[in-house]
Design a protein around this motif. Structure first.
Motif, PDB file in Angstrom:
ATOM      1  N   ASP A  28     -34.132 -27.770  25.588  1.00  0.00           N
ATOM      2  CA  ASP A  28     -33.337 -26.822  26.375  1.00  0.00           C
ATOM      3  C   ASP A  28     -32.523 -25.920  25.470  1.00  0.00           C
ATOM      4  N   VAL A  29     -32.114 -24.812  26.021  1.00  0.00           N
ATOM      5  CA  VAL A  29     -31.392 -23.845  25.181  1.00  0.00           C
ATOM      6  C   VAL A  29     -30.146 -24.424  24.551  1.00  0.00           C
ATOM      7  N   THR A  30     -29.370 -25.189  25.319  1.00  0.00           N
ATOM      8  CA  THR A  30     -28.137 -25.691  24.718  1.00  0.00           C
ATOM      9  C   THR A  30     -28.449 -26.703  23.625  1.00  0.00           C
ATOM     10  N   ILE A  31     -29.503 -27.460  23.810  1.00  0.00           N
ATOM     11  CA  ILE A  31     -29.901 -28.435  22.784  1.00  0.00           C
ATOM     12  C   ILE A  31     -30.540 -27.710  21.611  1.00  0.00           C
ATOM     13  N   GLN A  32     -31.332 -26.702  21.937  1.00  0.00           N
ATOM     14  CA  GLN A  32     -31.953 -25.897  20.893  1.00  0.00           C
ATOM     15  C   GLN A  32     -30.883 -25.338  19.971  1.00  0.00           C
ATOM     16  N   ALA A  33     -29.811 -24.873  20.554  1.00  0.00           N
ATOM     17  CA  ALA A  33     -28.734 -24.314  19.742  1.00  0.00           C
ATOM     18  C   ALA A  33     -28.205 -25.380  18.786  1.00  0.00           C
ATOM     19  N   GLN A  34     -28.073 -26.598  19.282  1.00  0.00           N
ATOM     20  CA  GLN A  34     -27.582 -27.678  18.406  1.00  0.00           C
ATOM     21  C   GLN A  34     -28.536 -27.930  17.241  1.00  0.00           C
ATOM     22  N   LEU A  89     -30.899 -25.963  15.969  1.00  0.00           N
ATOM     23  CA  LEU A  89     -30.979 -24.836  15.032  1.00  0.00           C
ATOM     24  C   LEU A  89     -29.768 -24.869  14.099  1.00  0.00           C
ATOM     25  N   ASP A  90     -28.625 -25.179  14.668  1.00  0.00           N
ATOM     26  CA  ASP A  90     -27.410 -25.297  13.894  1.00  0.00           C
ATOM     27  C   ASP A  90     -27.563 -26.358  12.802  1.00  0.00           C
ATOM     28  N   ASP A 138     -40.902 -17.951  19.240  1.00  0.00           N
ATOM     29  CA  ASP A 138     -39.719 -17.362  19.852  1.00  0.00           C
ATOM     30  C   ASP A 138     -39.080 -16.400  18.857  1.00  0.00           C
ATOM     31  N   GLY A 152     -36.523 -14.681  19.189  1.00  0.00           N
ATOM     32  CA  GLY A 152     -35.078 -14.847  19.160  1.00  0.00           C
ATOM     33  C   GLY A 152     -34.681 -15.870  18.107  1.00  0.00           C
ATOM     34  N   VAL A 153     -35.378 -16.983  18.042  1.00  0.00           N
ATOM     35  CA  VAL A 153     -35.075 -18.018  17.065  1.00  0.00           C
ATOM     36  C   VAL A 153     -35.243 -17.478  15.662  1.00  0.00           C
TER      37      VAL A 153
END
Ligand SMILES: Nc1ncnc2c1ncn2[C@@H]1O[C@H](COP(=O)(O)OP(=O)(O)OP(=O)(O)O)[C@@H](O)[C@H]1O
Ligand SMILES: Nc1ncnc2c1ncn2[C@@H]1O[C@H](COP(=O)(O)OP(=O)(O)OP(=O)(O)O)[C@@H](O)[C@H]1O
Ligand SMILES: [Mg+2]
Ligand SMILES: [Mg+2]
Lengths: 539, 300, 306, 326, 332
Positions: free
Chosen positions: E188-194, E196-197, E216, E218-219
């Protein structure tokens, strides 16, 4: 008279009993006949002194008063002995009794017992022991099969034939009969004496698995379904066995039995499958032997069936059977075509003119009877491979004269269910079966099968054969005691039945057995009992 | 929707489109199947056998029932290609004729068993609840009865004969199909396209028949072909125990079991039926694998 | 796990009751009269009836069933009609051979079947795969009695290496257990192959390789462990049939086991023995299923029993 | 756009899950007391992360599932409790497009039969007429009309999705529920499909319930949007409102987490800590409190009510003004 | 260049399909420097995964085979290394994480077992030490309760957690190169953000070179310094990330960037690339993108363009005939 007992095939052969011992020792006059004992031909040495006998069926019980099958009787004879026995010449001689006397009026039998004989459990054999055995047998609650031999049943009334047993001293037993009963002494060859202490100790259930007798071998173990082992009785009163132990092992599959003999795992096998004789003989250390048997192989024809009610049809069918081929195919030549309604080893056997294999004659007889194109019949029989083979043979033979046969093999239990029905329910056409009266008596070989009152469900006259003359002859036979007269009566009866052809008379096979050449002294009696009391393994 | 204006999407699917040419259902199936060489070979073997069996009465060199007591147990020779048996009958002819009985018993027994088992399994998998409980407990009970016993009992009750062996074998085929079918149904039932079908408005009958059943066909085919082998062997085992289909007409299982006493004197009389059974079972198994792969839309 | 076990065992009771009832009715409805087999062909109908009464076979079936169940709950299985021995005594000594045989057969089958399956999966499309396949199918396309007789001819008669059967030593078990296991070996080989092919395609196998794990461990530790779940299920299903199907092998190799006893007892319509055996087979089937389910839980962490 | 075609009132759906053979019965609160309406002709979108109940909502609307509680009105009929047989005629007006273009087409049927299936069920057209319709539809969705006799596996993902769309359109439904119709597709194909859906809506006056997890996709196609979290709708607003003025902290975080395909743009991400809580044991109070950067003790115990924060803009948060002030 | 970590030269990977060979990766060359994140984008089936598997030597058990080129990891040619050498390199010098975090972990083994196995393959630690080490690893990827996680089975973890475990496993032996094949696509996007971080942090702390494969854009824009765009098994464009987004050269890249919906763009219709990605077995002659290209020319259908540096800038390359005409126009 003799009460005949039947041998059916595997599956139901527990009805076969070895009444009255080993039958006759009359040699059957076939080429292959080699006698019972193979003496002098011993070759090679045995790796051990333990005799292993591989047999087809299983021992069902070792309670000698309640046995039903030949093998169990053979096995129990390792441990048990009777008061009297048959000797090699079929004379009754003493075994545990040294001698006996019969009173004038045939009602009192006095036995003088052998002294110094001990049971395997160490207790003494004496008159009290004999009485204790008979007390056990005659007690109705014990429900033992041997009891029927000493009971007269008339309708619902049962009377004991033995009125009393007295023991005037430790080594004398006196039997008082209620009425004269000439087979009494013969019957005593089938009443092994059990240690009274064992009867006390084990009870009816325990005696099945704990035989304690006086015989040449002492019971070691019986693994139900697998084997029974008994070891040499070092204290045996008579000639001690030549082997240290005897094991009777159940090997139901014919091929495996042969293989065991080949590998030496077994020293003796019975029955030797006739199909494998040639293979077994090639190894060189195996001898195949055969003894005459009391078995009669035949096909019952339901004489009440429309087609089969005509004697011409039945004779035609008999003419269509190539009996030599039958013996060759089924028994590799170890047997002979049927020459009467019973085996030649039965007393008062009388040879009949053979139904020669003659298809033309068969066909013309059939045509005379009004069936030039034949008809259809079913042939029942047991479902073992060997029986099916025999039935297949009959089918082929009869189809040569246009009789179409449907072979219907069934489980023995199913067959008996279908056979034992009253005439009006009978569906039987033909039944491939065999009969073995292990007694000497011709009556046993004929009454149950041909006497008109013996039709199912009463007894085994499955041909529903009804010939008043035969009935009369059989009645005469049973009430006569004169051998000459009997010879004449039974010859007439055999001739009448033979001509009426209520059966397809097939043949009399032999008991085929095989052993390692280093084994001697083991033989198979006509009734199929194995005698190994004198076994020796060459060392 | 003829009233509506056609949308011209900004996509082009022209001649340079890379999709393969349209094909008919059957043709495509055949084309895919043809690629599976072992399966094709197996099919050819089975077909040849079937044709030979059908024509057997016309092509056998000898009457398979005719005994010849002068030629018992003869080894293979020019006169008798695969030798003769204990009655002097020609083994080759008997095997050809035997194919009729063996194949038809196996096929019809498994066919009947499969049909019942599949229907039960399908219903049990689709409608959980009472039906499922009854079918599954029933198959538990059948499973816990030894196969052989069941067969013996059936033959004992209704007598020996081809039909009865067919029934016997069919009865113990049922629970295995019912189980496999049920689990296949359960898993296909979860497939998205089944939900789609419901959303489109399909009735249960259509969902079962059009959408679920074809999805289970692969595992059914494999089980079917495997069971054919089992059935041929079961017939042989029944013969061994004396409950064979038909004792006088040639039948591979019976030939094998009746001939076993000659294993060391005349091995050819069990060798050839043995080989034929082996090849047939092998062919059915390979054919099953091939069909499964062919029917798998993802395999190409 | 304990509670689950108890629940399953309790749950099996109604099934067993149903089975016992069915078995009882089923055996008694098969035509065939044990009494006639006991007394002989020439015995009169009166004698037959006397014996029948003595055996209690004249009572209504339902009464007989209730009597039987009463006996069952007091641990009395009755006596054999044929030999008069108590059924427990008759069956008792036969357990060991059959169960030993079955276990040995299973060991063979699992070892060889799984090995063939793994090898064919790893070498799929190669020669080894085809050899494995043909070996496996041989197992399901050769009747066991035939295989047994051939093995006896080769290993006992010709080579003299192994006994023709019997229980005298462990050697006696080699040929029969191998013969018995052959069919299951085949089935297991095929199942192992296909489930191995599946698990070899899984991502976690690739992950294991990406770690730098040796191929044999990748296959053995990662791929196979997951295939094992399916293999156990299939193997478990097979055992059920094994015990009861042992009659052919027991006959060929002269082993006094339950299978032969069952077939013999059916032949004699020895009702009590047949009932006891069938009930035992049902219990065994249920037990094996339970064990399989428990094993399933051990192997598959997604299924828990707590 | 004034009459509601669909209205969902306080609908709740739970699934029983019993993990482990002996565990107590547990329930997944897949959809928890949701309320929304969809007007005739508009596109209403549901966004949210995996497992938040979007598909369940879609399936409830299509009556593939029966709600535990609440009412569902479709075109003037209360459909939440009616039987499958009563529902069947209505299915003509509600069609669904699914996320997985591979799994949603029966691999063993020709696409012609697949597309014609609704016709077979809902109309009496002859086979020939059906074929004509199918070919027409294939062209409408941009496929060659001759493809009808092929099988799904012969098509790429984008083409399959077109087939799915064609099937949904055969009987001219009033409502199309599109459950993540583009998330399995490549970007270049995704754009094709989104454009197609837009065109079709205009041409056939369709109403969409559009389900997606991708906020940028939703923005392109929707009129109004509902944001879901753990089975509830936490915020509903018109597209413009939601993207410009998100009021729920979750919506805000969601928007900030979307990677933006332009390296030149500076971004300030709101990183939400932790995972989505399990719907089996939803948190007490505000469902979002476990991850909310502004969580207070109050949030932990009290369930927030729906608050109207503007025209058509509702939010389920105790402090909806927090963001506006920023 | 001494900080060159991985150099792939003219890599060619072929698959056997129905007896014929199809080329999944054709003539692919690129380099990754230490501590650099290189993005690899392209549509499904364009050969991204095959490229990464070829580098890792993980085409075992697929019908695929590397049939040409060189893969140099710190100057050492992996294609010439033996199996056992490759096993030592894999997991220690370079590791890989995959798209599906859930299925990347063995479902029947505890996390602990799998992590310790990975650690002990390349580090001389005993079981106990390896366990402690794995606890550290889990902590460093931001797992809040490492003890519990260690004892869990994969199915007890959420997607994000699993992916962290997978990353911890991949990073356990401090590889120089990390290949991440669509590491966040399933999240999910919120997990993806984690996640990627986390990857950015790892790169910073360990100076790991990362090949980030994704579709993607964006990524890529947020993570990478340089990007490679693949189409039909070929690299069609390579450029620094800002340059690529600001000034895409290849028509495919242009189309791709344009067809991504952007937050807040307020459009109703997206520009899209017509048609489909070609199948490997039926590749068009000439330029593989020609059938879908809006500015297709005759030459495009006849022969294939080369991957050429743009205007002498070796950091920027493109495979298109338009480039020639543009160049000519520019030079004219
Ligand atoms: N049939 C079912 N049985 C049990 N639980 C279910 C079922 N269907 C859905 N769930 C659960 O309900 C919750 C909501 O599921 P749903 O499929 O609606 O989510 P979603 O938002 O569509 O997620 P995704 O983006 O992954 O498709 C999830 O936790 C899911 O596990
Ligand atoms: N195991 C395999 N067997 C046969 N062909 C394969 C295999 N793996 C990949 N291919 C083929 O190689 C080509 C490139 O596949 P690859 O997996 O590299 O694509 P990708 O760019 O990673 O796509 P995605 O975004 O879908 O992961 C595809 O056409 C595919 O069909
Ligand atoms: Mg969903
Ligand atoms: Mg990929």
């Amino acid at each position: 008279g003799c009460n005949g007992k039947s041998t059916s095939t595997k599956g139901s052969n527990d009805v076969k009993t070895a009444d009255e011992g080993a039958g006759t020792t009359k040699e059957a006059d076939t080429e292959k006949e080699t006698g019972e004992l193979v003496t002098g031909s011993t070759k090679g040495v045995s790796p051990d002194n333990a005799l292993v006998i591989a047999v087809e069926t299983s021992i069902s019980s070792l309670d000698p008063h309640n046995l039903s099958d030949t093998l169990s009787i053979s096995a129990s004879r390792a441990m048990y002995e009777n008061l009297v026995m048959f000797d090699a010449d079929m004379n009754i001689v003493g075994q545990l009794a040294e001698s006996y006397e019969i009173s004038e009026d045939s009602l009192t039998y006095t036995f003088h017992l052998r002294k110094g004989v001990k049971f395997h459990d160490g207790t003494d054999f004496n008159a009290a022991a004999v009485k204790a055995n008979f007390d056990r047998i005659m007690n109705k609650d014990n429900n033992l099969r041997t009891r029927s031999r000493f009971v007269l049943t008339e309708g619902d009334v049962e009377t004991d034939r033995i009125e009393s047993i007295e023991i005037p001293d430790d080594y004398t037993v006196v039997f008082q009969l209620s009425a004269p009963y000439s087979p009494f002494i013969n019957k005593l060859t089938l009443v092994p004496v059990i240690s009274p202490a064992a009867i006390e100790k084990y009870g009816n259930d325990g005696l099945i698995t704990n035989p304690v007798g006086t015989g040449p071998y002492i019971f070691k173990e019986w693994v139900e379904g697998d084997h029974m082992t008994a070891t040499k009785n070092q204290d045996y009163w008579g000639t001690k066995p030549g082997v240290d132990s005897v094991t009777i092992k159940e090997v139901p599959e014919a091929g495996s039995r042969t293989a065991m003999l080949q590998t030496g795992e077994a020293d003796f096998i019975y029955p030797m499958p006739s199909d494998q004789i040639s293979a077994a003989e090639t190894t060189g250390d195996i001898t195949v032997n055969a003894t005459t048997s009391t078995i009669m192989r035949y096909v019952t024809l339901n004489t009440n069936l429309k087609e089969l009610s005509d004697v011409k049809v039945r004779q035609a069918m008999n003419y269509a059977i190539d009996r030599n081929a039958y013996v060759q195919l089924m028994y590799a030549g170890y047997g002979a075509p049927a020459t009467s309604v019973m085996a030649p080893s039965i007393s008062y056997y009388s040879e009949q003119p053979v139904y020669e294999y003659n298809l033309d004659k068969a066909k013309s007889l059939l045509a005379e009877a009004g069936y030039p194109d034949g008809f259809k019949l079913t042939l029942w029989g047991d479902n073992s491979t060997q029986e099916v083979k025999g039935m297949t043979f009959i089918k082929q033979q009869l189809e040569q004269i246009g009789i179409e046969v449907e072979v219907v093999p069934m489980e023995p239990a199913t067959v008996s269910d279908k056979i034992y029905v009253p005439l009006e329910d009978a569906k039987i056409n033909m039944w491939y079966v065999n009969w073995s009266p292990s007694s000497c008596d011709a009556d046993g070989a004929m009454r149950a099968l041909f006497y008109s009152k013996m039709c199912p469900p009463t007894s085994a006259n499955t041909a529903y054969y009804n010939n008043p003359e035969v009935d009369k002859l059989l009645d005469q036979g049973i009430s006569s005691a004169d051998p000459k007269e009997l010879t004449d009566i039974y010859a007439k009866a055999q001739s009448a039945i033979w001509n009426d052809a209520p059966w397809l008379f097939l043949g009399n096979d032999q008991n085929i057995f095989a052993n390692k050449t280093y084994l001697s002294g083991v033989s198979v009696a006509p009734d199929g009992a194995i005698n190994f009391a004198n076994a020796t393994l060459a060392q | 929707m003829s009233d509506s204006k056609k949308i011209k999407p900004n996509t082009s699917f022209g001649e340079d489109d890379i999709l393969p040419k349209p094909k008919s259902k059957m043709k495509e199936f055949i084309k895919k199947f043809k690629k599976r060489k072992t399966a094709v070979a197996s099919l050819i073997f089975i077909l040849l056998l079937a044709v030979a069996a059908m024509l057997a009465p016309f092509i056998v060199p000898y009457d398979p029932a005719a005994a010849d007591y002068n030629n018992l147990l003869k080894a293979p020779s020019a006169g008798h290609w695969w030798g003769t048996d204990e009655f002097g009958r020609d083994i080759f002819s008997r095997l050809l004729m035997g194919a009729r009985l063996s194949l038809s018993v196996a096929l019809s027994a498994v066919g009947i068993g499969a049909l019942i088992g599949i229907v039960l399994g399908l219903l049990a998998g689709f409608y959980n609840g009472i039906i499922e409980a009854v079918v599954m407990r029933g198959s538990d009970i059948l499973f816990s009865f030894p196969d052989i016993l069941l067969a013996i009992a059936i033959v004992a009750v209704i007598g020996p004969g081809v039909i009865n062996v067919v029934i016997a074998v069919a009865v113990f085929t049922v629970p295995s199909f019912a189980r496999i079918m049920r689990s296949a149904t359960l898993s296909v039932k979860e497939a998205l396209y089944v939900e789609v079908a419901r959303s489109v408005g399909c009735k249960n009958g259509r969902i079962l028949w059009v959408h679920i059943f074809p999805g289970t066909i692969q595992s059914m085919i494999v089980n079917f072909t495997m069971r054919i082998g089992t059935a041929i062997l079961a017939a042989a085992s029944l013969s061994f125990l004396g409950f064979g289909a038909n004792v006088t007409e040639p039948d591979w299982g019976a030939m094998l079991s009746q001939g076993r006493n000659y294993l060391n004197t005349a091995p050819h009389i069990v060798l050839f039926p043995g080989i034929l059974i082996f090849l047939t079972v092998l062919a059915f198994n390979l054919l099953g694998d091939g069909l499964r792969d062919t029917l798998d839309p993802k395999m190409y | 796990m304990g509670r689950y076990f108890i629940k399953r065992v309790l749950g099996a009771i109604p099934l067993l009751l149903a089975i016992s009832f069915l078995i009882f009715m089923f055996i008694h409805l098969i035509p065939g009269d044990p009494v006639r087999l006991i007394v002989g062909y020439e015995a009169t109908q009166d004698e037959v009836e006397v014996v029948r009464d003595a055996l209690g076979l004249n009572k209504p079936l339902l009464v007989q069933y209730i009597d039987y169940m009463k006996g069952l709950f007091t641990g009395d299985l009755g006596n054999s009609i044929k030999s008069g021995m108590s059924v427990a005594e008759l069956i008792g000594p036969r357990f060991k051979p059959t169960i030993t045989l079955t276990i040995c057969a299973m060991i063979w089958a699992v070892l060889i079947g799984v090995l063939i399956g793994i090898l064919s999966a790893v070498k799929r499309g190669k020669l080894l795969d085809y050899i494995g396949m043909v070996t496996a199918i041989s197992g399901i396309s050769i009747p066991s009695f035939w295989l047994g007789l051939v093995l006896i001819q080769i290993f006992s008669v010709k080579l003299g290496w192994l006994p023709t059967g019997g229980l005298d030593s462990w050697k006696g078990y080699i040929l029969p257990s191998f013969t018995m296991g052959a069919g299951i070996m085949a089935i297991l080989a095929r199942f192992t192959r296909s489930s191995m092919l599946e698990s070899l395609r899984e991502d976690y196998v690739r992950t294991a390789r990406a770690k730098g794990l040796r191929e044999i461990l990748v296959i053995g530790r990662h791929a196979f462990k997951n295939s094992l779940i399916q293999v156990v299920t299939v193997a478990g299903l097979q055992i059920g049939g094994l015990l009861a199907g042992s009659v052919l092998i027991e006959t060929v190799f002269s082993i006094p086991g339950l299978g032969r006893l069952l077939v013999d007892s059916i032949g004699y319509r020895d009702y009590k023995v047949v009932q006891a055996l069938l009930l035992f087979f049902a219990v065994e089937y249920i037990f094996v299923n339970l064990v399989v389910d428990l094993l399933y839980g051990v192997l598959n962490p997604k299924i828990r029993y707590d | 756009m004034s009459t509601p075609l669909v209205s969902v009132k306080n609908v709740t759906k739970t699934f029983q899950v019993s993990k482990g053979f002996f565990a107590k019965k547990k329930y997944v609160h897949a959809v928890n007391d949701i309320t929304f309406t969809i007007m005739q002709g508009e596109t209403f979108s549901l966004v949210g992360e995996s497992g938040c109940g979007k598909s369940t909502t879609g399936r409830l609307l299509d009556r593939l599932l029966t709600p535990d509680q609440g009412e569902i009105w479709f075109n003037g009929n209360e459909i939440s409790k009616i039987s499958e047989n009563e529902m069947r005629p209505l299915r003509r007006d509600v069609q669904m497009i699914f996320q997985d273009p591979y799994g949603s087409l029966n691999p063993r049927m020709r696409i012609g039969d697949l597309i014609a299936e609704p016709l077979l069920i809902h109309t009496n057209l002859s086979a020939g007429e059906r074929l004509k319709k199918v070919q027409e539809l294939l062209e409408i969705v941009g496929l060659n009309a001759m493809y009808y006799e092929r099988y799904p596996h012969e098509f790429s993902g984008g083409q399959r999705q077109r087939i799915g769309i064609a099937r949904a359109l055969t009987v001219r439904p009033k409502l199309v529920i599109a459950d993540e119709p583009v998330s399995a597709l490549d970007v270049s194909i995704q754009a094709q499909i989104l454009n197609l859906l837009n065109d079709l809506q205009r041409n056939f006056n369709l109403t969409y319930l559009f389900i997606s997890h991708d906020l940028s996709v939703v923005e392109m196609i929707s009129d109004r949007i509902g944001v879901m979290y753990l089975g509830t709708i936490v915020e509903t607003a018109s597209k413009e409102e939601l993207y410009e003025n998100p009021r729920h902290p979750y919506t805000k975080a969601l928007l900030s987490a979307v990677p933006f395909p332009d390296p030149a743009r500076e971004k300030k991400r709101i990183l939400l800590p932790g995972d989505l809580p399990s719907p089996v044991n939803p948190p007490s109070g505000c469902l979002f409190h476990t991850r909310c950067p502004h969580c207070t003790e109050f949030c932990k115990s009290q369930k927030p009510e729906v608050k109207l924060v503007g025209d058509n803009h509702a939010v389920k948060c105790h402090y909806p003004d927090l963001y506006e002030m920023k | 260049m001494s900080d060159e970590l991985l150099k792939v030269k003219n890599l060619r990977t072929e698959f056997k399909r129905d007896k014929t060979m199809v080329t999944a990766v054709n003539n692919v060359s690129f380099t990754i420097r230490k501590g650099e994140i290189l993005g690899l984008v392209g549509e499904s089936g364009c050969g991204k995964s095959v490229t990464s598997l070829s580098i890792m030597g993980l085409l075992i058990d697929t019908p695929g085979k590397v049939t040409g080129g060189e893969i140099l990891l710190e100057g050492r040619d992996l294609l010439k290394s033996s199996d056992s050498e490759m096993r030592k390199i894999r997991g220690s010098k370079m590791s890989m994480i995959f798209q599906e975090p859930m299925s990347s972990l063995n479902p029947s083994m505890r996390v602990e077992t799998q992590l310790i196995e990975a650690i002990r393959l390349h580090k001389p630690l005993n079981r106990k030490e390896a366990r402690l080490y794995s606890l550290d690893m889990l902590k460093s990827v931001g797992i809040p309760d490492p003890e519990t996680t260690l004892r869990s089975y994969p199915h007890q973890l959420s997607g994000g957690m699993s992916q962290r475990v997978v990353i911890a496993m991949a990073m356990s032996c401090d590889p120089k190169l990390l290949i991440a094949d669509e590491p966040t696509t399933a999240l999910d996007v919120t997990i993806q953000a984690q996640i990627l971080d986390l990857m950015l942090r790892i790169r910073k702390e360990k100076n790991t070179g990362i090949l980030l494969i994704t579709h993607d854009l964006g990524v890529v824009a947020e993570m990478c310094s340089r990007v490679i765009v693949m189409y039909a098994g070929r690299i069609v464009e390579e450029a620094p990330v800002k340059e690529l987004y600001a000034n895409p050269r290849h028509p495919y890249t242009k189309g791709l960037i344009a067809s991504v919906p952007k937050l807040g763009s307020k459009v109703n219709t997206l520009p899209s690339i017509p048609g489909n990605v070609p199948d490997l077995s039926v590749m068009p002659k000439g330029c593989k993108f020609a059938p879908r290209c809006q500015s297709v020319m005759d030459i495009c259908r006849k022969s294939e363009p080369e991957l050429k540096a743009i205007g002498g800038d070796i950091t920027q390359k493109c495979r298109c005939f338009l480039l020639n005409t543009q160049n000519k126009e520019e030079s004219n």
